[in-house]
Design a protein around this motif. Sequence first.
Motif, PDB file in Angstrom:
ATOM      1  N   LEU A  56       0.809  -1.215   0.000  1.00  0.00           N
ATOM      2  CA  LEU A  56       0.000   0.000   0.000  1.00  0.00           C
ATOM      3  C   LEU A  56       0.842   1.263   0.000  1.00  0.00           C
ATOM      4  O   LEU A  56       0.295   2.368  -0.103  1.00  0.00           O
ATOM      5  CB  LEU A  56      -0.928  -0.005   1.224  1.00  0.00           C
ATOM      6  N   ASP A  57       2.156   1.112   0.175  1.00  0.00           N
ATOM      7  CA  ASP A  57       3.047   2.267   0.135  1.00  0.00           C
ATOM      8  C   ASP A  57       3.511   2.583  -1.287  1.00  0.00           C
ATOM      9  O   ASP A  57       4.217   3.562  -1.508  1.00  0.00           O
ATOM     10  CB  ASP A  57       4.264   2.019   1.035  1.00  0.00           C
ATOM     11  N   ARG A  58       3.106   1.773  -2.259  1.00  0.00           N
ATOM     12  CA  ARG A  58       3.475   2.015  -3.645  1.00  0.00           C
ATOM     13  C   ARG A  58       2.544   3.047  -4.271  1.00  0.00           C
ATOM     14  O   ARG A  58       1.466   3.327  -3.739  1.00  0.00           O
ATOM     15  CB  ARG A  58       3.421   0.715  -4.444  1.00  0.00           C
ATOM     16  N   PRO A  59       2.902   3.618  -5.417  1.00  0.00           N
ATOM     17  CA  PRO A  59       1.999   4.545  -6.115  1.00  0.00           C
ATOM     18  C   PRO A  59       0.660   3.875  -6.429  1.00  0.00           C
ATOM     19  O   PRO A  59       0.596   2.673  -6.717  1.00  0.00           O
ATOM     20  CB  PRO A  59       2.762   4.893  -7.397  1.00  0.00           C
ATOM     21  N   VAL A  60      -0.384   4.673  -6.395  1.00  0.00           N
ATOM     22  CA  VAL A  60      -1.736   4.149  -6.588  1.00  0.00           C
ATOM     23  C   VAL A  60      -1.891   3.513  -7.964  1.00  0.00           C
ATOM     24  O   VAL A  60      -2.586   2.498  -8.123  1.00  0.00           O
ATOM     25  CB  VAL A  60      -2.777   5.268  -6.385  1.00  0.00           C
ATOM     26  N   VAL A  61      -1.243   4.085  -8.976  1.00  0.00           N
ATOM     27  CA  VAL A  61      -1.365   3.544 -10.337  1.00  0.00           C
ATOM     28  C   VAL A  61      -0.813   2.121 -10.393  1.00  0.00           C
ATOM     29  O   VAL A  61      -1.424   1.218 -10.995  1.00  0.00           O
ATOM     30  CB  VAL A  61      -0.627   4.448 -11.337  1.00  0.00           C
ATOM     31  N   LEU A  62       0.331   1.897  -9.750  1.00  0.00           N
ATOM     32  CA  LEU A  62       0.909   0.555  -9.739  1.00  0.00           C
ATOM     33  C   LEU A  62       0.022  -0.410  -8.946  1.00  0.00           C
ATOM     34  O   LEU A  62      -0.118  -1.577  -9.331  1.00  0.00           O
ATOM     35  CB  LEU A  62       2.312   0.602  -9.134  1.00  0.00           C
ATOM     36  N   GLN A  63      -0.554   0.076  -7.847  1.00  0.00           N
ATOM     37  CA  GLN A  63      -1.473  -0.772  -7.086  1.00  0.00           C
ATOM     38  C   GLN A  63      -2.672  -1.171  -7.938  1.00  0.00           C
ATOM     39  O   GLN A  63      -3.113  -2.322  -7.907  1.00  0.00           O
ATOM     40  CB  GLN A  63      -1.955  -0.038  -5.836  1.00  0.00           C
ATOM     41  N   TYR A  64      -3.207  -0.218  -8.729  1.00  0.00           N
ATOM     42  CA  TYR A  64      -4.354  -0.537  -9.575  1.00  0.00           C
ATOM     43  C   TYR A  64      -3.994  -1.555 -10.648  1.00  0.00           C
ATOM     44  O   TYR A  64      -4.738  -2.512 -10.883  1.00  0.00           O
ATOM     45  CB  TYR A  64      -4.897   0.733 -10.234  1.00  0.00           C
ATOM     46  N   LEU A  65      -2.859  -1.350 -11.313  1.00  0.00           N
ATOM     47  CA  LEU A  65      -2.451  -2.274 -12.372  1.00  0.00           C
ATOM     48  C   LEU A  65      -2.239  -3.679 -11.820  1.00  0.00           C
ATOM     49  O   LEU A  65      -2.613  -4.675 -12.457  1.00  0.00           O
ATOM     50  CB  LEU A  65      -1.181  -1.765 -13.043  1.00  0.00           C
ATOM     51  N   ASP A  66      -1.668  -3.767 -10.621  1.00  0.00           N
ATOM     52  CA  ASP A  66      -1.462  -5.077 -10.005  1.00  0.00           C
ATOM     53  C   ASP A  66      -2.797  -5.730  -9.664  1.00  0.00           C
ATOM     54  O   ASP A  66      -3.021  -6.918  -9.938  1.00  0.00           O
ATOM     55  CB  ASP A  66      -0.602  -4.914  -8.752  1.00  0.00           C
TER      56      ASP A  66
END
Length: 305
Positions: A56-66
């Motif tokens: 959850l500390d990663r950028p939101v865009v990367l969280q969404y793509l994952d």
Amino acid sequence: MLRFLAGKLVEAVLVCITVSVITFALTHWTGDLAIAIGGMDASREETERLRTTYGLDRPVVLQYLDWAGRALHGDFGISFFSKEDVFQLILSRLPVTVVLAFLSLGLGLLIAVPLGVFAATRPGSWIDRVALSLAVLGQAMPSYWSALLLILLFGVQLQILPISGTDSWLNFVLPTLALGWFVMPVLMRLARAGMIDVLAADYVRTARAKGLPRRVVLFKHALRNAIMPVVAVAAVQLGFLLGGSIVVESVFALNGVGLLAWNAIQRSDFPVVQAIVLIVAFLFVFLNLLADLINAFLDPRIRVA
């Protein structure tokens, strides 16, 4: 027909992508997922550890793509509350909601279409007034109010039908009546209005002038065109029943997707909420696509346009 289908498929894919982005964004903006996982009593160190563990500390865009990549493979994560696989949890509850939705829509159509057709053939008659009165009454009564009245009458006073659980088919009678009564008015109004317009068309007057029997004119020539708006709205109503029967399932304690969504919202179980919204949205888009294809089959002018 292939171009028509391809265009609708492209629209469906774009809508699904948009819904997935909005769903992911809203669930992240409504609260801190790390706090939801650890609970309000978790220390700051535990919260930060959970944030790192779940990415959850990663950028939101990367969280969404994952998340979107895993969702395409049926992996919606693990429930924060029950620690179960979210997809399997939803699949275990989906049959109850699907059965209830189809029964309710079937009941609504069974009442709405014949009533709308007969009301249209006799505008201003007592049948027409009764049909319009039922439509107004159905639209004025929320589904939860109808559900409570049915429970009081058939469950408490007469004691002939169960009011909760999913032990037998009798448990679906009252919820089906509540939701079927709720979707009936708009379908009946569309059937009536469509039939009135079609009965005034030239080809119907020509069929009557040729001496065709009344039932052939009504059900073979007129109903096919008058039913198209009903098909389109019925698909929308089915999508609503699949995703919007939260209140009725809660009232009757049915272990369906609606009750699961309600409990997940109360517990801030974000993976479950995300998955339910996304799956229901996909079903909704699919049902609208199916309705467009049925209408295109019924009316070739839609394919040409």
